[in-house]
Design an enzyme around this catalytic site. Structure first.
Site, PDB file in Angstrom:
ATOM      1  N   ARG A   1      -2.620 -18.090 -12.292  1.00 21.78           N
ATOM      2  CA  ARG A   1      -2.162 -19.322 -11.649  1.00 21.78           C
ATOM      3  C   ARG A   1      -3.014 -19.549 -10.398  1.00 21.78           C
ATOM      4  NH1 ARG A   1       3.003 -18.361  -8.876  1.00 21.78           N
ATOM      5  NH2 ARG A   1       1.760 -18.566  -6.984  1.00 21.78           N
TER       6      ARG A   1
ATOM      7  N   HIS B   1       3.001 -21.933  -7.168  1.00 26.41           N
ATOM      8  CA  HIS B   1       3.980 -21.967  -8.250  1.00 26.41           C
ATOM      9  C   HIS B   1       4.440 -23.405  -8.486  1.00 26.41           C
ATOM     10  CE1 HIS B   1       7.386 -20.929 -10.757  1.00 26.41           C
ATOM     11  NE2 HIS B   1       8.196 -21.537  -9.910  1.00 26.41           N
TER      12      HIS B   1
ATOM     13  N   TYR C   1       1.875 -14.525   0.106  1.00 23.72           N
ATOM     14  CA  TYR C   1       2.106 -13.296  -0.652  1.00 23.72           C
ATOM     15  C   TYR C   1       0.897 -12.807  -1.448  1.00 23.72           C
ATOM     16  CZ  TYR C   1       3.105 -16.886  -4.213  1.00 23.72           C
ATOM     17  OH  TYR C   1       3.034 -17.976  -5.042  1.00 23.72           O
TER      18      TYR C   1
END
Length: 395
Positions: A287, A291, A300
């Site tokens: 990805r 998200h 993160y």
């Protein structure tokens, strides 16, 4: 298929390894551990064609026109996705889930389907929707809040987007069981992510599909991150190996290789149509963005990981192959760029022209014969709406 039992990922115990859950530190990970199992790959990141004795037959007959078509699909899907992201940033959409980096997994698997196959997507399968002939502007109504889906699932055998994580795998399994009872030779495919693989619904669908030998393909796009949770915190073994415990085969494919995704999905669909039951395909991809547009991946994960995967870009990979094989020239790429720009304009215009929904539609079809509480809530909402008109009149 050879399965390396030593491929289980060891849990990380360092502070950096815990950062994925706290959201306060960025996690730097290696993108392909030496203990990871091999995956099916037909195109290297450099665009070189590699042979595969098991899967070559599914793409050996592909023509230059079809290769250019796959490239066009990926480019236009990425442009649509980028336009939708921009529209959300401009306040035209409430939310958007980007597929950036996952174009090959979606286009490859989507083009493997027959018209009579049925698709159960999540909320990120914009490329599969493109392959099924769903107008991309129809995908945006739900994210703008003007409808609950925007297309007829039976018109393209493409179900409405599913927001509840993992539930569509059960829907797909039930539908596939019905297909088998009807005696049809079509297949069903269910898309889900690595995070959804931890849901009970997915395990239940694996059990039912195996026991009833349902003609369904479970297509997991392992994009490495379930929001901020890395895959190694979802499973101690590679995801495709989970299929063994339920009694059906699993295979890991290079999710950034459109040819490999096409070939492996064709193989899995063929198994389903031949009455051999379910298959789990794990498309190992990444990805590239957030998200959703409400997420900040910089909290993160580190830039090093993203940069490493940019070198494996699915679109660049196929372009290199097309150029080195003399299957496409600059005229083709220029024409496609113009088509991409036109698609962007059409999407922008269509979104801004979407009519607002009837404010009172939410109260309809709740109960077949009506209900006093719903009537009361409708009246309260009507009074609330009227208060705005009164305020404007007072000015």
């Amino acid at each position: 298929m050879t399965v390396d039992s030593s491929a289980a990922r060891k849990p990380r115990r360092s502070a950096a390894g815990k950062a994925g859950t706290t959201g306060t530190k960025r996690t730097t990970r290696t993108t392909q551990k030496s203990t990871d199992p091999e995956l099916v790959q037909l195109l290297t990141p450099e665009g070189k064609r590699v042979k595969n004795a098991e899967y070559d037959r599914y793409v050996d007959g592909i023509t230059p026109d079809e290769l250019r078509g796959l490239y066009r699909d990926m480019v236009l899907t990425r442009r649509f996705d980028a336009e939708a992201t921009a529209l959300q940033r401009q306040g035209e959409l409430g939310l958007w889930a980007s597929l950036l980096g996952q174009e090959a997994a979606q286009i490859g698997s989507g083009r493997a389907l027959r018209d009579d196959d049925y698709v159960f997507p999540t909320y990120r399968e914009h490329g599969v929707a493109w392959c099924r002939g769903v107008d991309p502007t129809n995908l945006l109504g739900m994210f703008r809040g003007v409808n609950n889906g925007g297309w007829d699932p039976n018109g393209n055998n493409f179900h409405l987007y599913t927001i509840v994580i993992g539930s569509q795998t059960l829907h797909a399994t039930g539908y596939a069981m019905g297909v088998a009872k009807d005696g049809a030779d079509s297949a069903v495919i269910a898309y889900f992510g690595d995070g959804a693989s931890s849901q009970g619904d997915v395990a239940e669908s694996f059990t039912f599909s195996a026991v009833y030998n349902a003609p369904v393909v479970f297509f997991c796009q392992n994009n490495q991150w379930a929001i901020s949770e890395p895959t190694e915190k979802q499973s101690r073994v590679p995801l495709y190996q989970r299929a063994q415990g339920f009694g059906f085969p699993g295979v890991r494919v290079d999710g950034n290789d459109v040819l490999a995704c096409l070939a492996v999905t064709k193989w899995a669909l063929e198994r389903a149509r031949d009455g051999e039951g379910p298959t789990l395909v794990e498309a190992y991809t990444y990805r590239m963005g957030a998200h959703t547009t409400s997420d900040d991946p910089s909290r993160y994960r580190g830039d090093e990981e993203r940069l490493a995967w940019e070198a494996k870009d699915p679109i660049l990979r196929l372009r290199r192959f097309l150029e080195e094989s003399n299957h496409a020239d600059e005229g083709f790429f220029a024409e496609l760029e113009a088509e991409s720009e036109a698609l962007g304009r059409r999407v922008r215009e269509a979104v801004r022209a979407m009519p607002d929904p009837d404010h009172f539609a939410i109260f309809e079809n709740v109960y077949a014969d009506g209900h006093a509480l719903v009537d009361e809530e409708r009246a309260q909402f009507a009074a609330y709406q009227a208060s705005f008109a009164d305020a404007e009149g007072g000015h």
